[in-house]
Design a protein around this motif. Sequence first.
Motif, PDB file in Angstrom:
ATOM      1  N   CYS A  50       0.848  -1.196   0.000  1.00  0.00           N
ATOM      2  CA  CYS A  50       0.000   0.000   0.000  1.00  0.00           C
ATOM      3  C   CYS A  50       0.886   1.249   0.000  1.00  0.00           C
ATOM      4  O   CYS A  50       1.882   1.319   0.733  1.00  0.00           O
ATOM      5  N   HIS A  82       0.207   4.062   1.139  1.00  0.00           N
ATOM      6  CA  HIS A  82       0.029   4.937   2.297  1.00  0.00           C
ATOM      7  C   HIS A  82       1.164   4.680   3.289  1.00  0.00           C
ATOM      8  O   HIS A  82       2.140   5.420   3.298  1.00  0.00           O
ATOM      9  N   CYS A 107      -6.842  -2.138   1.322  1.00  0.00           N
ATOM     10  CA  CYS A 107      -5.825  -2.174   2.379  1.00  0.00           C
ATOM     11  C   CYS A 107      -6.509  -2.350   3.736  1.00  0.00           C
ATOM     12  O   CYS A 107      -7.407  -1.575   4.085  1.00  0.00           O
ATOM     13  N   HIS A 124      -5.869   1.098   6.806  1.00  0.00           N
ATOM     14  CA  HIS A 124      -6.620   2.359   6.932  1.00  0.00           C
ATOM     15  C   HIS A 124      -7.671   2.505   5.838  1.00  0.00           C
ATOM     16  O   HIS A 124      -8.146   3.609   5.585  1.00  0.00           O
ATOM     17  N   SER A 137      -7.684   2.095   2.403  1.00  0.00           N
ATOM     18  CA  SER A 137      -7.518   2.521   1.003  1.00  0.00           C
ATOM     19  C   SER A 137      -8.048   1.448   0.062  1.00  0.00           C
ATOM     20  O   SER A 137      -7.949   0.254   0.345  1.00  0.00           O
TER      21      SER A 137
HETATM   22  S1  FES Z   1      -1.263   1.525   4.969  1.00  0.00           S
HETATM   23 FE1  FES Z   1      -2.798   1.151   3.518  1.00  0.00          FE
HETATM   24  S2  FES Z   1      -4.285   2.620   3.954  1.00  0.00           S
HETATM   25 FE2  FES Z   1      -2.731   3.024   5.401  1.00  0.00          FE
END
Ligand code: FES
Length: 169
Positions: free
Chosen positions: A83, A85, A116, A119, A121
Amino acid sequence: MSREQKNRRDFLVKLGIGAGGVGIGTQAAASLRSLLPNVSYDAPTTVKVGLPADFPDGMKFLPEQRLFVFREGKVFHAVSAVCTHLGCTVRAEALPQPETVEVGGAQLRVTHRFACPCHGSKYTGDGKVVSGPAPRPLLWFHLSVSPDDGQLVVDLAQEVGRDFRLTTA
Ligand code: FES
């Protein structure tokens, strides 16, 4: 003290200081060098992941490489499961129906989307962000066939565009 003696003394003092400085510098360099390992711990960026025949039509997840390898007949591409993020591993969710979309100017049969667990995503099957907080699409990596043994080789340091396709023989 004659002027000649004074010059000689000054010269010897400077010579002593210079030699001491060189000695200290050499010792310091040796000490710093001793802190560095003689081997490289960099992980190789190219990894053999198996023969093309080992991959089913559709999608196969490689947990060690955190990679999805997609196959449609003789055509392959690889999408990162990391991911964008904070680096959690995204999960693939099968679509109720495969879709054909245009990706990077080329047709792509999309069978999955990604989510994900950390969080929330969400990504399309080609890795585009549908909803954040992920700031960027999932990466695509270069695939090739090893001339040694015919295995697929992924280069995890070589990002490619979404029009990348590897066609095997
Ligand atoms: S690590 Fe994937 S949404 Fe935060």
